[in-house]
Design a protein around this motif. Structure first.
Motif, PDB file in Angstrom:
ATOM      1  N   GLU A 125     -42.798 -32.575   9.733  1.00 13.76           N
ATOM      2  CA  GLU A 125     -42.183 -31.324  10.187  1.00 13.76           C
ATOM      3  C   GLU A 125     -41.419 -31.502  11.492  1.00 13.76           C
ATOM      4  OE1 GLU A 125     -45.072 -27.747   9.051  1.00 13.76           O
ATOM      5  OE2 GLU A 125     -46.094 -29.262  10.258  1.00 13.76           O
ATOM      6  N   ASN A 160     -40.024 -21.586  10.855  1.00  8.84           N
ATOM      7  CA  ASN A 160     -39.984 -21.923   9.429  1.00  8.84           C
ATOM      8  C   ASN A 160     -39.071 -20.954   8.696  1.00  8.84           C
ATOM      9  OD1 ASN A 160     -42.688 -23.345  10.189  1.00  8.84           O
ATOM     10  ND2 ASN A 160     -42.202 -24.024   8.117  1.00  8.84           N
ATOM     11  N   ARG A 172     -40.283 -25.175   3.275  1.00  5.99           N
ATOM     12  CA  ARG A 172     -39.872 -26.572   3.409  1.00  5.99           C
ATOM     13  C   ARG A 172     -38.837 -26.808   4.502  1.00  5.99           C
ATOM     14  NH1 ARG A 172     -39.295 -29.160  -2.666  1.00  5.99           N
ATOM     15  NH2 ARG A 172     -41.352 -28.554  -3.437  1.00  5.99           N
ATOM     16  N   ASN A 217     -37.502 -26.017   8.348  1.00  6.74           N
ATOM     17  CA  ASN A 217     -37.803 -25.442   9.649  1.00  6.74           C
ATOM     18  C   ASN A 217     -36.805 -25.928  10.685  1.00  6.74           C
ATOM     19  OD1 ASN A 217     -39.938 -27.914   9.441  1.00  6.74           O
ATOM     20  ND2 ASN A 217     -39.256 -27.692  11.556  1.00  6.74           N
ATOM     21  N   GLN A 255     -38.064 -30.639   3.939  1.00  7.40           N
ATOM     22  CA  GLN A 255     -38.971 -31.444   3.139  1.00  7.40           C
ATOM     23  C   GLN A 255     -38.501 -31.446   1.683  1.00  7.40           C
ATOM     24  OE1 GLN A 255     -43.235 -31.219   3.926  1.00  7.40           O
ATOM     25  NE2 GLN A 255     -42.827 -29.826   5.649  1.00  7.40           N
ATOM     26  N   SER A 298     -39.161 -36.017   3.923  1.00  9.40           N
ATOM     27  CA  SER A 298     -38.350 -35.045   4.644  1.00  9.40           C
ATOM     28  C   SER A 298     -37.100 -35.699   5.204  1.00  9.40           C
ATOM     29  CB  SER A 298     -39.157 -34.394   5.779  1.00  9.40           C
ATOM     30  OG  SER A 298     -39.515 -35.358   6.754  1.00  9.40           O
TER      31      SER A 298
END
Length: 812
Positions: free
Chosen positions: A164, A539, A543, A545, A586, A593
């Motif tokens: 992330e 976010n 998926r 962010n 992602q 990702s």
């Protein structure tokens, strides 16, 4: 001890020559002990009146737990769970026992069992994550890929997984350093892509490379840990290398435009455990370490841990040594389910000689360190020309849970670090093949104070998740520098004769006493910074962010004050902004990702211009894009990225006014970095990295001769690292393992101008280890630089030839 290795020849001749008899004895003892342990383990099945204990270990989600320690308390019996979570303990005398299953990051579990002669007793454990321990994703990955510890809140200051996070970072674990028998903090950096050969300063302080920029080791547990001396690895849980300009969330005074290195120390946990280790080997190495962890009350709300080390080692050269003592106590007090306090300290004292430092003759006709003809094993120093250093580093962390969505984090650090004695530097005179030896009698204490207050939130606005950190930081650094520099007459570096021994403490002290005093012999420095910052990870979808961050710094430098004449020079104040943005998508949830980032960093410039005009802050702007992989149930973790860093307001020597600087340059640093941490099959682990860096001065002041050239301190353009190890996880020799790896660096420059270039040749080193790891003890033997490669640091310091280290530890 000294020994030399040469490769195995095609003719089949032995690869090892000139091995001292003492070292042969060490090898025989090490392997003899290992074979004895294996023999005893194999023949134990002949015992009578014993039974077998078998079982499995799983986590709360039903998955197998690897590397969990299983111990029958108050006995010598134990095992380590394999990758399937199974364990077997044979030849246990009949009786009733308490069995403990423990692993860092999981709650320990205890069970009672009864063992009967000739029978098998089965027991199962289900371990859950502890309230104070690492994130669940780390616990899962550690079961499969033991060198993978990517999940950390240090990088973003937020509960953000690696996949992330739009920033690139590497983590070297204490498990990897233990397998490689790391006795020097700098050796841990062999496993980080792009760091190169450590640059050791006169007082033991080290810097390395990050994306073509010299990067120091000034951050501990995410705040200032400015250690002006050497750092002992005994208290290191992991080393985090955070890449790129990091001025948004970290103090820019302690980072470079290539990134920063954060050393994370060992913290107390709920499982009582003690490990005592001893290392010995080449160059008279004798090192004793202890790691003691225990709860101080029945409720396990007061936890204590102490790490300590005694270290003594000589140089492979004819003079040089390092002797030190280090202790690091830490306490965690869990006051209630909302409030906890961590307090720890690092206290160290050492006595050492300066690191080798050599400057070439820029008017000479020799352009490569190999062509100088200097004896690799000559130190040109004397053990009486030494210094004493002291370090006291106090740190505290207060975590308070304000609500289910917000917490407060208060960090405080106070550091005292000093060097007192003689440090050295050497300069060549190429025309006469001579070397000038210089010594500085110094007393140089640093006083550091750093306070941070963070508020960290994790909440939703509608259906959109926000993770946010907002904080304030105060940093102050003071130093009082007393120094007098003197030189002894130059001597021949090819045939020095009796004059070689003329560089002694008595003669240096006499020259210092005779030197005419100058105002600059005693200088006081004082600088502070005040910062505010905020960073939010938003976010957009499950998926996708986005990260947005900004920081403002007010930097106040009170300048260099010389009491002798009452003058202050270099005093100035500056304000700088530093933004950061990033996107992560992602492609495969929690496995693959794509990311991109823009990062800005700055450095306050304290150099002096000829007309005393204050310099503007230097700024670095980075654009980066890449891919992150964490697949096959954490067996494969990889990051590949391309970065482009442009630096403005670069300072350089002013050719029109020697001794002053000018701010007329720009610099570009771009390249590719790749890292792989893998566990392709049971027991086999790989850590590998590659870095390509293209740096050049894109604009320079007229007359500097730097336009279009690679900065010399950018190091090799290509660097690679590899470590592979295999550990047997089942059977009679469970715990036996082997490892091999190495490092490569292309050629680089010590000096690179249009008028003069001095080259440091490329190098390839190979290391290997063998170990036998059991729940109650561990023995390992490591050979570094198997091929006896001759290679040098940026300061032209010869690096260690082949070096052997034997490590033995007991665990209880």
């Amino acid at each position: 001890m000294h020994f030399t290795f040469t490769p195995i020849l095609a003719s089949g001749k032995p690869a090892i020559t000139n091995v001292s008899s003492n070292f042969k004895v060490v090898i025989k003892i090490a392997f003899g002990f290992m074979l004895t342990m294996l023999f005893l383990n194999y023949n134990a099945t002949a015992q009578t009146g014993t039974g077998t204990v078998k079982g499995t270990v799983k986590t709360a989600d039903g998955k197998s737990a690897e590397f969990v320690n299983i111990v029958l308390t108050n006995t010598k019996f134990g095992a380590t769970a394999g990758q399937s979570g199974h364990f077997t303990i044979k030849n246990v005398p009949a009786g009733t026992y308490t069995v403990v299953a423990s692993f860092i990051g999981l709650q320990s579990q205890t069970k009672k069992i009864t063992v009967s002669a000739g029978e098998t007793t089965t027991v199962g454990f289900v371990l859950t994550e502890g309230a104070k321990d690492l994130q669940e994703v780390y616990v899962k990955s550690a079961r499969h890929n033991k060198f993978l510890k990517k999940e950390t809140e240090d990088v973003a200051r937020l509960p953000l997984k690696n996949l992330e996070n739009p920033q690139v970072y590497s983590v070297v674990t204490s498990e990897l350093m233990k397998e490689q028998i790391v006795t020097s903090y700098a050796d841990g950096f062999k496993n980080i892509p792009g760091t190169g050969v450590p640059l050791v300063y006169n007082n033991g302080r080290t810097t390395l490379l990050s994306r073509g920029f010299v990067t120091g080791n000034f951050i501990r547990n995410s705040v200032a840990g400015y250690n002006f001396n050497s750092i002992d690895p005994a208290d290191i849980e992991k080393i985090e290398a955070i890449k790129g300009p990091t001025g948004t969330l970290f103090n820019s005074s302690l980072a470079s435009f290539g990134g920063l290195f954060n050393r994370v120390t060992k913290q107390p946990n709920e499982t009582p455990r003690t490990e005592i280790a001893y290392q010995t080997g080449s160059f008279d190495l004798n090192r004793l370490t202890a790691d003691v962890n225990m709860p101080l009350n029945k409720d396990k709300t007061v936890l204590f841990r102490v790490n300590a080390a005694l270290h003594n080692e000589h140089s492979f050269q004819d003079a040089g040594f390092n002797r030190g003592f280090f202790v690091a106590p830490s306490i965690t007090y869990i006051i209630n389910d909302r409030l906890s306090v961590d307090v720890d300290a690092e206290i160290g004292n050492s006595n050492a000689t300066s690191a080798y430092r050599l400057a070439p003759d820029i008017k000479g006709k020799t352009y490569n360190v190999k062509d100088l003809g200097i004896d690799y094993k000559r130190s040109f120093g004397n053990n009486s020309v030494d210094y004493l250093s002291r370090q006291i580093d106090l740190y505290s962390l207060i975590n308070y849970k304000i609500s289910d969505h917000w917490k407060s984090q208060t960090m405080f650090n106070k550091t005292f670090s000093t060097t007192k004695g003689m440090v050295t530097a050497f300069t060549l005179v190429d025309s006469s093949k001579q070397i000038k030896r210089q010594a500085t009698q110094e007393d140089y204490p640093y006083y550091i104070t750093n306070v941070q207050q963070n508020f960290i939130g994790d909440f939703k606005i509608g259906q959109f998740r926000n993770r946010i950190v907002a904080g304030l930081e105060y940093y102050n650094q003071k130093s009082n520098n007393t120094n007098v520099t003197v030189s002894t007459p130059a001597i021949s570096y090819l045939d020095p004769g009796a004059a070689y021994n003329s560089f002694t403490a008595d003669k240096v002290s006499a020259l210092v006493a005779a030197a005419a005093p100058k105002p600059g012999d005693y200088v006081q420095n004082n600088q502070s910074s005040y910062a505010a910052y905020v960073s939010d990870v938003f976010n957009i979808t499950e998926r996708l962010n986005a990260m947005a961050s900004i920081r403002i710094d007010r930097f106040v430098n009170k300048g260099a004050y010389t009491p002798a004449d009452g003058k202050t020079t270099g005093n100035f104040s500056q304000t700088a902004w530093s933004p950061k943005f990033g996107l992560v998508y992602q492609v495969v949830k929690d496995q693959l990702s794509l990311f991109g980032n823009y990062m800005n960093g700055f450095n306050n410039v304290s150099a002096t211009s000829f007309d005393n005009t204050p310099f503007k802050p230097q700024y670095a702007n980075q654009w980066e894009a890449g891919v992150k992989v964490d697949a096959w149930d954490h067996k494969i973790s990889s990051t590949i990225s391309y970065y482009d860093i442009s630096v403005t307001n670069t300072t350089m020597d002013d050719p029109a006014h020697p001794g002053f600087s000018t701010q007329a340059g720009t610099q570009l640093s771009k390249g590719i970095e790749a890292e792989l941490i893998a566990n392709p099959f049971n027991g086999f682990n790989i850590v590998a990295g590659f870095a390509y860096n293209n740096s050049k001065i894109t604009a320079a002041a007229p007359g500097t001769g730097l336009q279009g050239l690679r900065p010399a301190n950018s190091g090799p353009a290509r660097l690679a690292n590899l470590w592979m190890s295999y550990r047997i996880t089942h059977g009679k020799v469970q715990g036996l393992g082997f490892g091999v790896g190495g490092n490569y660096g292309s050629d680089s420059y010590q000096t690179n101008t249009a008028a003069f270039k001095f080259t440091i040749p490329s190098y390839t080193t190979v290391d290997a280890t063998v170990f036998y790891d059991q729940p109650k003890f561990r023995i390992g033997f490591k050979l570094d630089n198997l091929t006896n490669e001759k290679y040098w640091s940026f300061r032209l310091a010869p690096q260690n030839p082949t070096r052997g280290t034997l490590s033995m530890s007991i665990k209880f």
